[in-house]
Design a protein around this motif. Structure first.
Motif, PDB file in Angstrom:
ATOM      1  N   ARG A 145       0.758  -1.149  -0.027  1.00  0.00           N
ATOM      2  CA  ARG A 145      -0.071   0.125   0.072  1.00  0.00           C
ATOM      3  C   ARG A 145       1.038   1.205   0.056  1.00  0.00           C
ATOM      4  NH1 ARG A 145       1.377  -1.482   4.893  1.00  0.00           N
ATOM      5  NH2 ARG A 145       1.267  -0.214   6.774  1.00  0.00           N
ATOM      6  N   LEU A 146       0.291   2.334  -0.063  1.00  0.00           N
ATOM      7  CA  LEU A 146       0.784   3.488   0.060  1.00  0.00           C
ATOM      8  C   LEU A 146       1.033   4.036   1.398  1.00  0.00           C
ATOM      9  CD1 LEU A 146      -0.834   5.638  -3.106  1.00  0.00           C
ATOM     10  CD2 LEU A 146       1.403   4.786  -3.069  1.00  0.00           C
ATOM     11  N   THR A 147       2.087   4.588   1.972  1.00  0.00           N
ATOM     12  CA  THR A 147       2.054   4.713   3.271  1.00  0.00           C
ATOM     13  C   THR A 147       2.442   5.954   3.698  1.00  0.00           C
ATOM     14  OG1 THR A 147       4.271   3.536   3.476  1.00  0.00           O
ATOM     15  CG2 THR A 147       2.652   2.229   4.206  1.00  0.00           C
ATOM     16  N   ALA A 148       2.928   6.829   2.697  1.00  0.00           N
ATOM     17  CA  ALA A 148       3.314   8.052   3.063  1.00  0.00           C
ATOM     18  C   ALA A 148       3.263   8.807   1.753  1.00  0.00           C
ATOM     19  CB  ALA A 148       4.746   8.065   3.481  1.00  0.00           C
ATOM     20  N   GLY A 149       2.974  10.119   1.701  1.00  0.00           N
ATOM     21  CA  GLY A 149       2.807  10.988   0.759  1.00  0.00           C
ATOM     22  C   GLY A 149       2.685  12.528   0.853  1.00  0.00           C
ATOM     23  N   ALA A 150       3.203  12.954  -0.157  1.00  0.00           N
ATOM     24  CA  ALA A 150       3.127  14.694   0.046  1.00  0.00           C
ATOM     25  C   ALA A 150       2.969  15.411  -1.222  1.00  0.00           C
ATOM     26  CB  ALA A 150       4.494  15.234   0.742  1.00  0.00           C
ATOM     27  N   VAL A 151       2.369  16.457  -1.170  1.00  0.00           N
ATOM     28  CA  VAL A 151       1.838  17.038  -2.578  1.00  0.00           C
ATOM     29  C   VAL A 151       2.224  18.602  -2.191  1.00  0.00           C
ATOM     30  CG1 VAL A 151       0.422  17.802  -4.243  1.00  0.00           C
ATOM     31  CG2 VAL A 151       0.045  15.452  -3.310  1.00  0.00           C
ATOM     32  N   ALA A 152       3.295  19.060  -2.861  1.00  0.00           N
ATOM     33  CA  ALA A 152       3.827  20.158  -2.468  1.00  0.00           C
ATOM     34  C   ALA A 152       3.327  21.351  -3.718  1.00  0.00           C
ATOM     35  CB  ALA A 152       5.252  20.512  -2.400  1.00  0.00           C
ATOM     36  N   MET A 153       2.625  22.252  -3.547  1.00  0.00           N
ATOM     37  CA  MET A 153       2.175  23.351  -4.376  1.00  0.00           C
ATOM     38  C   MET A 153       3.013  24.448  -3.948  1.00  0.00           C
ATOM     39  SD  MET A 153      -1.971  22.218  -4.331  1.00  0.00           S
ATOM     40  CE  MET A 153      -1.841  21.715  -2.448  1.00  0.00           C
ATOM     41  N   PRO A 154       4.162  24.863  -4.501  1.00  0.00           N
ATOM     42  CA  PRO A 154       5.140  25.766  -4.082  1.00  0.00           C
ATOM     43  C   PRO A 154       4.655  27.283  -4.391  1.00  0.00           C
ATOM     44  CG  PRO A 154       6.256  23.969  -5.157  1.00  0.00           C
ATOM     45  CD  PRO A 154       4.888  23.752  -5.398  1.00  0.00           C
ATOM     46  N   ALA A 155       4.082  27.406  -5.497  1.00  0.00           N
ATOM     47  CA  ALA A 155       3.502  28.576  -5.987  1.00  0.00           C
ATOM     48  C   ALA A 155       2.397  29.205  -5.043  1.00  0.00           C
ATOM     49  CB  ALA A 155       3.330  28.911  -7.338  1.00  0.00           C
ATOM     50  N   ARG A 156       1.789  28.177  -4.198  1.00  0.00           N
ATOM     51  CA  ARG A 156       0.650  28.654  -3.487  1.00  0.00           C
ATOM     52  C   ARG A 156       1.094  28.465  -1.767  1.00  0.00           C
ATOM     53  NH1 ARG A 156      -4.677  25.117  -5.707  1.00  0.00           N
ATOM     54  NH2 ARG A 156      -4.662  26.282  -7.849  1.00  0.00           N
ATOM     55  N   HIS A 157       2.306  28.268  -1.609  1.00  0.00           N
ATOM     56  CA  HIS A 157       3.157  28.228  -0.475  1.00  0.00           C
ATOM     57  C   HIS A 157       2.057  27.166   0.627  1.00  0.00           C
ATOM     58  CE1 HIS A 157       5.404  31.611  -1.648  1.00  0.00           C
ATOM     59  NE2 HIS A 157       4.302  32.297  -1.976  1.00  0.00           N
ATOM     60  N   CYS A 158       1.973  25.746  -0.315  1.00  0.00           N
ATOM     61  CA  CYS A 158       1.103  24.907   0.637  1.00  0.00           C
ATOM     62  C   CYS A 158       1.796  23.333   0.051  1.00  0.00           C
ATOM     63  CB  CYS A 158      -0.366  25.176   0.039  1.00  0.00           C
ATOM     64  SG  CYS A 158      -1.558  23.741   0.487  1.00  0.00           S
TER      65      CYS A 158
END
Length: 291
Positions: A145-158
């Protein structure tokens, strides 16, 4: 503080974007740290290169973020395998019948997209592009399974990540009172079946950029669903799906079957991410409109 600012503050969580030093040991926190670092590199490339030559900017951004992710994974997770969109050797393995990728025998595989939404990245003023970092694991104690994840949206500072998964998105007033369902859709080429699906459901299409940004919109309550059936790969969805599942949302293939990652062929052509209360209705409608 505006409602959008409140949402951004809620989902941002602790961050050390762009900072070096020793990263967190925890895999979820490491995914956030890594995505944030790649995001800061992309902002630098965008500022230094400019937007006059969009093709050159896309190439420079992809390469810089890929090099950063690869270098840090080799340094801090040397025993883990990696599946990245920018790895030519991975493409050869599944497009030309090459040797079996080493990742297929690994118990830990990082699935990364250094720059999700190259078109948006190359257009001045657009902020709907992202960096994806996900970890897939397989061991005797639990299903793969997927056990970790991150989605960075740098231009939104989020950044959305599984180390501080967002709360389940509140149902918007218009949906709670019988208003239109909002489906995140491609701003440039929404497939015909999505338009037909929206008409069937009385839904509103909300145009936006990258796949990660679309799923993020469902996570933070800006949209109720995201549906795709036009062809994608594992790196397009692994990180945002990891966060969506941690949030408590529904995520599956369009026929309702589970999403499977770290497959020999990384094509993952369709998926749906939506509120759990919407899933039965949406999946039933999809069967009427799939191409």
């Amino acid at each position: 503080m505006s409602e959008q600012t409140k949402v951004s503050a809620r989902i941002a969580g602790p961050r050390d974007a762009g900072e070096g030093g020793t990263p967190p040991v925890n895999d979820s926190a490491f995914a956030r740290w890594l995505a944030d670092r790649a995001g800061q590199v992309l902002l630098h490339v965008r500022a230094e290169t400019g937007h006059e030559d969009g093709k050159a900017l896309k190439a420079a951004g992809d390469q810089a973020a890929h090099d950063l992710l690869r270098a840090e994974l080799a340094r801090w997770r040397p025993a883990d395998a990696v599946l990245s969109e920018e790895d030519d050797h991975s493409r050869v393995a599944w497009t030309e019948g090459g040797n079996r990728p080493d990742r297929l025998g690994a118990n830990r595989v990082w699935i990364v997209d250094p720059l999700d939404g190259t078109r948006e990245f190359s257009e001045e003023g657009r902020d709907d592009w992202a960096v994806h970092v996900a970890l897939w694991t397989a061991d005797s104690s639990a299903p793969a399974r997927l056990t970790a994840g991150a989605v960075a949206m740098p231009a939104r500072h989020c950044t959305l990540a599984t180390d501080h998964a967002p709360a389940y998105p509140p149902m918007p007033l218009e949906s709670a009172t019988g208003g239109a369902i909002r489906i995140a859709a491609s701003r440039t080429r929404p497939p015909a079946f999505v338009t037909a699906l929206a008409e069937d459901l009385g839904a509103e299409l909300v145009p936006m950029g990258s796949a990660g940004v679309k799923i993020a919109a469902v996570i933070n309550g800006e949209a109720d669903a995201y549906v795709h059936a036009g062809g994608q790969y594992e790196w397009d969805s692994a990180a945002p799906v990891a966060v969506a599942l941690a949030t408590g949302l529904h995520a599956s293939r369009v026929d309702g079957s589970p999403l499977a990652y770290n497959q020999a062929d990384p094509k993952l052509p369709d998926l749906v991410v939506c509120r759990k209360d919407l899933a039965p209705r949406l999946l039933a409608a999809l069967q009427r409109h799939l191409p």
